[in-house]
Motif scaffolding. Structure first.
Motif, PDB file in Angstrom:
ATOM      1  N   ARG A 209      34.245  40.590  37.075  1.00 27.00           N
ATOM      2  CA  ARG A 209      35.189  40.872  38.106  1.00 27.00           C
ATOM      3  C   ARG A 209      34.068  40.814  39.386  1.00 27.00           C
ATOM      4  NH1 ARG A 209      40.314  39.845  36.729  1.00 27.00           N
ATOM      5  NH2 ARG A 209      40.590  40.548  34.318  1.00 27.00           N
ATOM      6  N   ARG A 210      34.117  40.258  40.494  1.00 27.07           N
ATOM      7  CA  ARG A 210      33.368  40.409  41.351  1.00 27.07           C
ATOM      8  C   ARG A 210      33.917  40.485  42.969  1.00 27.07           C
ATOM      9  NH1 ARG A 210      30.764  40.861  37.641  1.00 27.07           N
ATOM     10  NH2 ARG A 210      28.885  39.727  37.053  1.00 27.07           N
ATOM     11  N   ARG A 211      35.361  40.567  43.106  1.00 22.17           N
ATOM     12  CA  ARG A 211      35.813  40.801  44.292  1.00 22.17           C
ATOM     13  C   ARG A 211      36.695  42.084  43.971  1.00 22.17           C
ATOM     14  NH1 ARG A 211      35.676  35.929  43.000  1.00 22.17           N
ATOM     15  NH2 ARG A 211      37.694  35.552  42.152  1.00 22.17           N
ATOM     16  N   ILE A 212      36.135  43.115  43.726  1.00 20.75           N
ATOM     17  CA  ILE A 212      36.823  44.431  43.770  1.00 20.75           C
ATOM     18  C   ILE A 212      37.165  45.315  44.960  1.00 20.75           C
ATOM     19  CG2 ILE A 212      36.472  46.710  42.403  1.00 20.75           C
ATOM     20  CD1 ILE A 212      34.358  44.925  40.824  1.00 20.75           C
ATOM     21  N   VAL A 213      38.500  45.600  44.900  1.00 21.99           N
ATOM     22  CA  VAL A 213      38.671  46.595  46.073  1.00 21.99           C
ATOM     23  C   VAL A 213      39.158  47.843  45.589  1.00 21.99           C
ATOM     24  CG1 VAL A 213      39.775  44.405  47.175  1.00 21.99           C
ATOM     25  CG2 VAL A 213      41.405  45.803  45.845  1.00 21.99           C
TER      26      VAL A 213
ATOM     27  N   LEU B 251      31.392  52.661  45.443  1.00 19.53           N
ATOM     28  CA  LEU B 251      30.294  51.906  46.087  1.00 19.53           C
ATOM     29  C   LEU B 251      28.928  51.984  45.224  1.00 19.53           C
ATOM     30  CD1 LEU B 251      30.848  53.293  49.821  1.00 19.53           C
ATOM     31  CD2 LEU B 251      31.656  50.993  48.768  1.00 19.53           C
ATOM     32  N   GLU B 252      28.331  53.184  44.597  1.00 15.59           N
ATOM     33  CA  GLU B 252      27.411  53.221  43.928  1.00 15.59           C
ATOM     34  C   GLU B 252      27.227  52.300  43.062  1.00 15.59           C
ATOM     35  OE1 GLU B 252      27.163  57.135  42.564  1.00 15.59           O
ATOM     36  OE2 GLU B 252      25.958  57.684  44.567  1.00 15.59           O
ATOM     37  N   ALA B 253      28.393  51.833  42.237  1.00 24.11           N
ATOM     38  CA  ALA B 253      28.197  50.960  41.195  1.00 24.11           C
ATOM     39  C   ALA B 253      28.153  49.570  41.695  1.00 24.11           C
ATOM     40  CB  ALA B 253      29.795  51.005  40.152  1.00 24.11           C
ATOM     41  N   LEU B 254      28.922  49.232  42.528  1.00 23.85           N
ATOM     42  CA  LEU B 254      28.922  47.957  43.373  1.00 23.85           C
ATOM     43  C   LEU B 254      27.531  47.744  43.641  1.00 23.85           C
ATOM     44  CD1 LEU B 254      32.079  47.828  45.655  1.00 23.85           C
ATOM     45  CD2 LEU B 254      31.592  46.745  43.436  1.00 23.85           C
ATOM     46  N   THR B 255      26.924  48.684  44.367  1.00 25.66           N
ATOM     47  CA  THR B 255      25.435  48.709  44.855  1.00 25.66           C
ATOM     48  C   THR B 255      24.388  48.177  43.845  1.00 25.66           C
ATOM     49  OG1 THR B 255      25.806  49.995  46.869  1.00 25.66           O
ATOM     50  CG2 THR B 255      23.530  49.623  46.190  1.00 25.66           C
ATOM     51  N   LEU B 256      24.547  48.945  42.647  1.00 23.89           N
ATOM     52  CA  LEU B 256      23.569  48.822  41.736  1.00 23.89           C
ATOM     53  C   LEU B 256      23.759  47.378  41.063  1.00 23.89           C
ATOM     54  CD1 LEU B 256      23.943  52.169  39.892  1.00 23.89           C
ATOM     55  CD2 LEU B 256      22.037  51.398  41.110  1.00 23.89           C
ATOM     56  N   ALA B 257      25.073  46.657  41.188  1.00 19.61           N
ATOM     57  CA  ALA B 257      25.228  45.365  40.597  1.00 19.61           C
ATOM     58  C   ALA B 257      24.861  44.405  41.477  1.00 19.61           C
ATOM     59  CB  ALA B 257      26.562  45.391  40.259  1.00 19.61           C
ATOM     60  N   GLY B 258      24.530  44.746  42.714  1.00 18.15           N
ATOM     61  CA  GLY B 258      24.277  43.518  43.831  1.00 18.15           C
ATOM     62  C   GLY B 258      25.427  43.223  44.446  1.00 18.15           C
ATOM     63  N   LEU B 259      26.548  43.799  44.481  1.00 20.61           N
ATOM     64  CA  LEU B 259      27.786  43.629  45.053  1.00 20.61           C
ATOM     65  C   LEU B 259      28.119  44.161  46.220  1.00 20.61           C
ATOM     66  CD1 LEU B 259      29.796  42.915  41.781  1.00 20.61           C
ATOM     67  CD2 LEU B 259      28.664  41.442  42.817  1.00 20.61           C
ATOM     68  N   ALA B 260      29.137  43.684  47.168  1.00 19.13           N
ATOM     69  CA  ALA B 260      29.577  44.237  48.363  1.00 19.13           C
ATOM     70  C   ALA B 260      31.050  44.669  47.866  1.00 19.13           C
ATOM     71  CB  ALA B 260      29.537  43.702  49.599  1.00 19.13           C
ATOM     72  N   SER B 261      31.568  45.513  48.636  1.00 19.50           N
ATOM     73  CA  SER B 261      33.041  45.824  48.525  1.00 19.50           C
ATOM     74  C   SER B 261      33.905  44.568  48.969  1.00 19.50           C
ATOM     75  CB  SER B 261      33.525  47.186  49.328  1.00 19.50           C
ATOM     76  OG  SER B 261      34.856  47.236  49.319  1.00 19.50           O
ATOM     77  N   ALA B 262      35.041  44.570  48.207  1.00 24.91           N
ATOM     78  CA  ALA B 262      35.836  43.317  48.602  1.00 24.91           C
ATOM     79  C   ALA B 262      36.880  43.941  49.550  1.00 24.91           C
ATOM     80  CB  ALA B 262      36.534  42.673  47.611  1.00 24.91           C
TER      81      ALA B 262
ATOM     82  N   ARG C 270      42.727  39.655  51.540  1.00 31.50           N
ATOM     83  CA  ARG C 270      41.748  39.226  50.581  1.00 31.50           C
ATOM     84  C   ARG C 270      42.447  38.776  49.306  1.00 31.50           C
ATOM     85  NH1 ARG C 270      36.274  39.748  50.273  1.00 31.50           N
ATOM     86  NH2 ARG C 270      36.335  38.236  48.608  1.00 31.50           N
ATOM     87  N   PRO C 271      43.233  37.330  49.389  1.00 33.96           N
ATOM     88  CA  PRO C 271      44.172  37.007  48.561  1.00 33.96           C
ATOM     89  C   PRO C 271      43.349  36.451  47.213  1.00 33.96           C
ATOM     90  CG  PRO C 271      43.746  35.259  50.311  1.00 33.96           C
ATOM     91  CD  PRO C 271      43.221  36.731  50.722  1.00 33.96           C
ATOM     92  N   ASP C 272      41.931  36.541  47.350  1.00 37.34           N
ATOM     93  CA  ASP C 272      41.148  36.203  46.248  1.00 37.34           C
ATOM     94  C   ASP C 272      40.645  37.253  45.439  1.00 37.34           C
ATOM     95  OD1 ASP C 272      39.484  36.934  48.194  1.00 37.34           O
ATOM     96  OD2 ASP C 272      37.836  35.810  47.603  1.00 37.34           O
ATOM     97  N   LEU C 273      41.119  38.630  45.741  1.00 37.58           N
ATOM     98  CA  LEU C 273      40.660  39.613  44.958  1.00 37.58           C
ATOM     99  C   LEU C 273      40.944  39.520  43.573  1.00 37.58           C
ATOM    100  CD1 LEU C 273      43.217  41.867  43.967  1.00 37.58           C
ATOM    101  CD2 LEU C 273      43.409  42.084  46.568  1.00 37.58           C
ATOM    102  N   ASP C 274      39.939  40.153  42.715  1.00 33.26           N
ATOM    103  CA  ASP C 274      40.150  40.064  41.258  1.00 33.26           C
ATOM    104  C   ASP C 274      40.261  41.486  40.351  1.00 33.26           C
ATOM    105  OD1 ASP C 274      37.361  40.618  40.973  1.00 33.26           O
ATOM    106  OD2 ASP C 274      36.787  38.783  40.553  1.00 33.26           O
ATOM    107  N   ALA C 275      40.093  42.376  41.211  1.00 29.67           N
ATOM    108  CA  ALA C 275      40.377  43.733  40.536  1.00 29.67           C
ATOM    109  C   ALA C 275      40.446  44.873  41.854  1.00 29.67           C
ATOM    110  CB  ALA C 275      38.798  44.203  39.926  1.00 29.67           C
TER     111      ALA C 275
ATOM    112  N   PRO D 126      46.182  41.528  33.105  1.00 27.25           N
ATOM    113  CA  PRO D 126      44.920  41.577  33.893  1.00 27.25           C
ATOM    114  C   PRO D 126      44.309  40.228  34.208  1.00 27.25           C
ATOM    115  CG  PRO D 126      44.559  41.971  31.595  1.00 27.25           C
ATOM    116  CD  PRO D 126      45.945  42.042  31.695  1.00 27.25           C
ATOM    117  N   ASP D 127      44.993  39.149  33.744  1.00 30.54           N
ATOM    118  CA  ASP D 127      44.390  37.835  33.783  1.00 30.54           C
ATOM    119  C   ASP D 127      44.003  37.410  35.065  1.00 30.54           C
ATOM    120  OD1 ASP D 127      46.290  38.093  31.704  1.00 30.54           O
ATOM    121  OD2 ASP D 127      46.254  36.235  31.110  1.00 30.54           O
ATOM    122  N   ASP D 128      44.717  37.711  36.217  1.00 30.80           N
ATOM    123  CA  ASP D 128      44.400  37.423  37.461  1.00 30.80           C
ATOM    124  C   ASP D 128      43.796  38.468  38.067  1.00 30.80           C
ATOM    125  OD1 ASP D 128      45.874  35.046  37.326  1.00 30.80           O
ATOM    126  OD2 ASP D 128      47.339  35.640  37.954  1.00 30.80           O
ATOM    127  N   VAL D 129      44.294  39.700  38.066  1.00 27.18           N
ATOM    128  CA  VAL D 129      43.768  41.045  38.655  1.00 27.18           C
ATOM    129  C   VAL D 129      43.859  42.058  37.697  1.00 27.18           C
ATOM    130  CG1 VAL D 129      43.935  42.635  40.583  1.00 27.18           C
ATOM    131  CG2 VAL D 129      44.725  40.158  41.118  1.00 27.18           C
TER     132      VAL D 129
END
Length: 332
Positions: free
Chosen positions: A183-187, A206-217, A240-245, A269-272
């Motif tokens: 999952r990459r688009r996590i809200v 936010l810490e988990a996203l930052t460590l993975a090099g991701l931004a909040s969706a 964010r209709p493309d959110l996946d988590a 969980p298939d889509d989200v």
């Protein structure tokens, strides 16, 4: 008729002075562990029961403690989270001679009642929970001068005694699990934003996203209730209709997220994927069952009461941070 055992008999049985026995019975500070153990053993062996009225007059104690929650409506005591806390507190209080009083302390009327109770020393100590922002309940507790233990830390300041869960660590576990699934688009759905519990869970997200090099969706605010989770998810989907988590700050809001996703035609969980926090009974009742962060809610209540009992006995308990863990079910 057999006469009940006396304090002198307890002291003789324990091999201590009458004064020492009295200090143990009245939970006075600075009593050695050996003396306390000997007197408590003598009390059990003899079946001694102190005269509660005389004890209160002699010690200015009421043998009553209060659990004060920053809320306005009595229904809060039926909330699954607080209900489990109260069960845990009650379990620990049952091991003592203390009585438990429940108080609501958000409305002006509730705060006035509580101040009156504390001013006349109607309780010996307090446990406080659900503080928000610059909560008057924290000041009321501080001004009382009574031993006070906090269930969860307030947003501002660091109390002397508290029991809390590892909210930041639990949130990191949740988001790391979502990232590991691709999952990459996590809200995130926030709870009440003027609470320490939401602040630390958001920090872990936010810490988990930052460590993975991701931004909040994206984030949206709720209030820890199911309807607010539903509304927040609908708003996030619109932006964010493309959110996946979705990571929700508690299980009630996660249940609302599941309902909103179902109404929007998204498969979980298939889509989200969806993860909550608390691991309350609702987590096993949703469709699909909810992956969530478990915190030991009943144990939090027990440790809250035990810490207060130690403080009332003149000891110096250590603040406690309870562990959290991820419970994987069908939603993520």
């Amino acid at each position: 008729m057999t006469r009940p055992p006396t304090l002198d008999q307890v002291a003789e049985r324990a091999g201590v002075s009458r004064t020492a026995a009295s200090r143990v019975i009245n939970n006075a500070p600075n009593v050695s562990r050996a003396t306390r153990d000997a007197v408590e053993r003598a009390i059990r062996d003899l079946g001694y029961h102190p005269n509660r009225t005389a004890r209160a007059l002699a010690t200015s104690r009421t043998d009553t403690v209060a659990l004060a929650i920053s809320g306005e409506r009595p229904e809060i005591f039926a909330d699954p989270f607080f209900a489990q806390v109260i069960v845990g507190v009650s379990e620990a209080i049952e091991e003592t001679d203390l009585h438990l009083m429940l108080c609501l302390a958000t409305s002006v009327r509730g705060q006035t009642r509580l101040r009156h109770l504390l001013d006349r020393r109607g309780v010996d100590g307090m446990m406080v929970m659900a503080l928000r922002g610059d909560d008057p309940l924290a000041r009321i507790a501080e001004q009382s001068g009574l031993p006070t233990v906090f269930g969860g830390r307030p947003l501002r300041g660091e109390p002397h005694w508290f029991v809390d869960a590892d909210n930041a660590g639990g949130a990191r576990l949740a988001v790391e699990h979502l990232i590991a699934q691709g999952r990459r688009r996590i809200v995130m759905i926030n709870g009440q934003t003027d609470t320490n519990v939401n602040d630390t869970r958001r920090r872990g997200y936010l810490e988990a996203l930052t460590l993975a090099g991701l931004a909040s969706a994206g984030t949206a605010d709720g209030d820890f209730t199911e309807p607010s989770g539903h509304a927040a998810t609908a708003a996030l989907l619109a932006g964010r209709p493309d959110l996946d988590a979705v990571f929700a700050a508690n299980d009630n809001m996660a249940a609302g997220a599941l309902r909103a996703l179902r109404e929007a035609g998204r498969r979980v969980p298939d889509d989200v994927a969806v993860i909550g926090f608390d691991d309350l009974a609702i987590a096993e009742q949703t469709d699909p069952p909810l992956t969530t962060v478990h915190q030991p809610v009943r144990a939090l209540g027990r440790e809250l009461a035990r810490m207060l009992v130690l403080a009332l006995a003149g000891r110096e308990p250590t603040p406690l941070l309870l562990p959290t863990r991820l419970v994987v079910r069908g939603s993520a």
